[in-house]
Scaffold this motif. Structure first.
Motif, PDB file in Angstrom:
ATOM      1  N   THR A 232      -8.299  -9.953 -76.907  1.00 32.36           N
ATOM      2  CA  THR A 232      -9.582  -9.297 -76.963  1.00 32.36           C
ATOM      3  C   THR A 232     -10.208  -8.915 -78.212  1.00 32.36           C
ATOM      4  O   THR A 232     -11.536  -8.985 -78.594  1.00 32.36           O
ATOM      5  CB  THR A 232      -9.608  -8.113 -75.949  1.00 32.36           C
TER       6      THR A 232
ATOM      7  N   ASP B  83      -0.308 -15.524 -74.272  1.00 33.00           N
ATOM      8  CA  ASP B  83      -0.788 -14.242 -73.797  1.00 33.00           C
ATOM      9  C   ASP B  83      -2.127 -14.110 -74.129  1.00 33.00           C
ATOM     10  O   ASP B  83      -2.332 -13.453 -75.385  1.00 33.00           O
ATOM     11  CB  ASP B  83       0.083 -13.090 -73.984  1.00 33.00           C
ATOM     12  N   PRO B  84      -3.125 -14.463 -73.332  1.00 37.09           N
ATOM     13  CA  PRO B  84      -4.474 -14.482 -73.757  1.00 37.09           C
ATOM     14  C   PRO B  84      -5.136 -13.000 -73.745  1.00 37.09           C
ATOM     15  O   PRO B  84      -5.963 -12.680 -74.234  1.00 37.09           O
ATOM     16  CB  PRO B  84      -5.281 -15.078 -72.617  1.00 37.09           C
ATOM     17  N   HIS B  85      -4.227 -11.944 -73.070  1.00 37.94           N
ATOM     18  CA  HIS B  85      -4.517 -10.567 -73.171  1.00 37.94           C
ATOM     19  C   HIS B  85      -4.655 -10.051 -74.596  1.00 37.94           C
ATOM     20  O   HIS B  85      -5.036  -8.973 -74.725  1.00 37.94           O
ATOM     21  CB  HIS B  85      -3.686  -9.810 -72.041  1.00 37.94           C
TER      22      HIS B  85
ATOM     23  N   GLU C 239     -10.081 -21.867 -78.969  1.00 38.58           N
ATOM     24  CA  GLU C 239      -9.569 -20.586 -78.198  1.00 38.58           C
ATOM     25  C   GLU C 239     -10.810 -19.692 -77.869  1.00 38.58           C
ATOM     26  O   GLU C 239     -10.560 -19.011 -76.880  1.00 38.58           O
ATOM     27  CB  GLU C 239      -8.851 -19.932 -79.568  1.00 38.58           C
TER      28      GLU C 239
ATOM     29  N   ALA D 127     -11.672 -21.296 -74.434  1.00 36.71           N
ATOM     30  CA  ALA D 127     -10.711 -20.923 -73.617  1.00 36.71           C
ATOM     31  C   ALA D 127     -10.518 -19.417 -73.145  1.00 36.71           C
ATOM     32  O   ALA D 127     -10.407 -19.089 -71.876  1.00 36.71           O
ATOM     33  CB  ALA D 127      -9.445 -21.358 -74.088  1.00 36.71           C
ATOM     34  N   PHE D 128     -10.864 -18.575 -74.048  1.00 40.35           N
ATOM     35  CA  PHE D 128     -10.841 -17.012 -73.745  1.00 40.35           C
ATOM     36  C   PHE D 128     -11.672 -16.783 -72.922  1.00 40.35           C
ATOM     37  O   PHE D 128     -11.920 -15.867 -72.040  1.00 40.35           O
ATOM     38  CB  PHE D 128     -10.705 -16.131 -75.227  1.00 40.35           C
TER      39      PHE D 128
ATOM     40  N   CYS E  99     -10.382 -12.263 -65.282  1.00 41.03           N
ATOM     41  CA  CYS E  99      -9.568 -11.074 -65.796  1.00 41.03           C
ATOM     42  C   CYS E  99     -10.601  -9.784 -66.265  1.00 41.03           C
ATOM     43  O   CYS E  99     -11.163 -10.011 -67.185  1.00 41.03           O
ATOM     44  CB  CYS E  99      -8.754 -11.384 -66.969  1.00 41.03           C
TER      45      CYS E  99
ATOM     46  N   SER F   6     -13.493 -18.438 -70.723  1.00 42.51           N
ATOM     47  CA  SER F   6     -12.986 -18.823 -69.325  1.00 42.51           C
ATOM     48  C   SER F   6     -12.076 -17.765 -68.690  1.00 42.51           C
ATOM     49  O   SER F   6     -11.921 -17.631 -67.584  1.00 42.51           O
ATOM     50  CB  SER F   6     -12.177 -20.243 -69.449  1.00 42.51           C
ATOM     51  N   HIS F   7     -11.056 -17.335 -69.698  1.00 45.65           N
ATOM     52  CA  HIS F   7     -10.281 -16.254 -69.164  1.00 45.65           C
ATOM     53  C   HIS F   7     -11.283 -15.035 -68.720  1.00 45.65           C
ATOM     54  O   HIS F   7     -10.547 -14.485 -67.491  1.00 45.65           O
ATOM     55  CB  HIS F   7      -9.098 -16.290 -70.116  1.00 45.65           C
TER      56      HIS F   7
ATOM     57  N   CYS G 230      -9.631  -7.573 -69.376  1.00 44.03           N
ATOM     58  CA  CYS G 230      -9.846  -8.315 -70.600  1.00 44.03           C
ATOM     59  C   CYS G 230     -11.408  -8.172 -70.962  1.00 44.03           C
ATOM     60  O   CYS G 230     -11.719  -7.796 -71.920  1.00 44.03           O
ATOM     61  CB  CYS G 230      -9.184  -9.701 -70.626  1.00 44.03           C
TER      62      CYS G 230
END
Length: 249
Positions: A10, A5-7, A22, A25-26, A33, A28-29, A36
């Motif tokens: 933050t 769960d990348p949420h 990480e 990757a975050f 989103c 990129s998320h 976020c």
């Protein structure tokens, strides 16, 4: 990314606590989103405010101590001393006093030049450290101001948050997860004064997340714009804004 769960990342992202893989990757998320991105920007601003509450200014005596120590460090030039080199080149019994004097003067000049160079470098380092400290204090002062107000916008794949203190008449732009500008380009910030655009500073092109103390007064400004400009910036915008924010009221 190790978490499903990348949420939940933050807060760690705002505190620069994520490992490199990480973090990438975050970031990129964040491009997909909005919630976020908004939360990460708010956490970043809040973290800066909390840090300013615990910050301690460098003691004024530190600069004096650094400069005093620089002048007392013995400087040793590379290789043999100048006097010794001169002595070895002269035949035995043919070293008049003027040669010894010339060698001493040459050695003193060499050592003195090295000491002056290092002293200048030390002064420059102290000056740069002082400028960085003053800049950080001003940024923290705006972010922690009791009357600070914020407004955010999605920009360049990330989030830009404008923090304004009317009492201080200053503003800080907090970028979170913005993509790097094209090679040879830079993001430039602008104040909108009526129908004119006034440069408010440049963002560092190598940082996706940063806090920029905007240059100039906020009073009388109706909004803030972000454009992509050639490296070094432009006196006036050369491209359409990629982001616009109104001054928070």
């Amino acid at each position: 990314m190790t978490l499903t769960d990348p949420h939940t990342l933050t807060g760690a992202f705002a505190l620069h606590a994520l490992p490199d893989d990480e973090r990438v990757a975050f970031e990129s998320h964040l491009t997909a989103c909005a919630s976020c991105a908004q939360e990460a920007a708010e956490f970043t601003a809040t973290a800066a405010r909390l840090a300013s509450a615990a910050a301690e200014p460098v003691r004024p005596a530190v600069r004096k101590q650094v400069l005093q120590r620089v002048t007392t460090v013995r400087q040793v030039p590379p290789g043999a001393p100048a006097v010794e080199r001169v002595r070895r080149r002269m035949p035995r019994g043919s070293r008049p006093a003027r040669w010894a004097l010339a060698a001493c003067v040459a050695a003193a000049a060499a050592l003195g030049g090295t000491a002056v160079w290092q002293y200048d470098r030390a002064q420059e380092a102290v000056h740069q450290a002082g400028e960085a400290e003053r800049h950080a204090e001003e940024v923290a002062g705006v972010l922690a101001a009791p009357d600070a107000k914020t407004r955010s916008v999605r920009v360049a794949g990330g989030t830009g948050t404008l923090v304004v203190s009317a009492r201080r008449d200053r503003a800080v732009f907090v970028a979170s997860g913005m993509t790097e500008p094209p090679r040879g380009k830079v993001y430039q910030l602008w104040f909108a004064d009526g129908g004119k655009m006034r440069s408010a500073g440049l963002m560092r092109p190598d940082r996706r997340s940063q806090s920029v103390l905007m240059q100039g007064r906020v009073d009388g400004t109706s909004g803030v714009g972000i454009t992509v400009e050639p490296a070094g910036g432009s006196p006036q915008p050369t491209s359409a804004p990629i982001g616009l924010l109104g001054i928070p009221s």
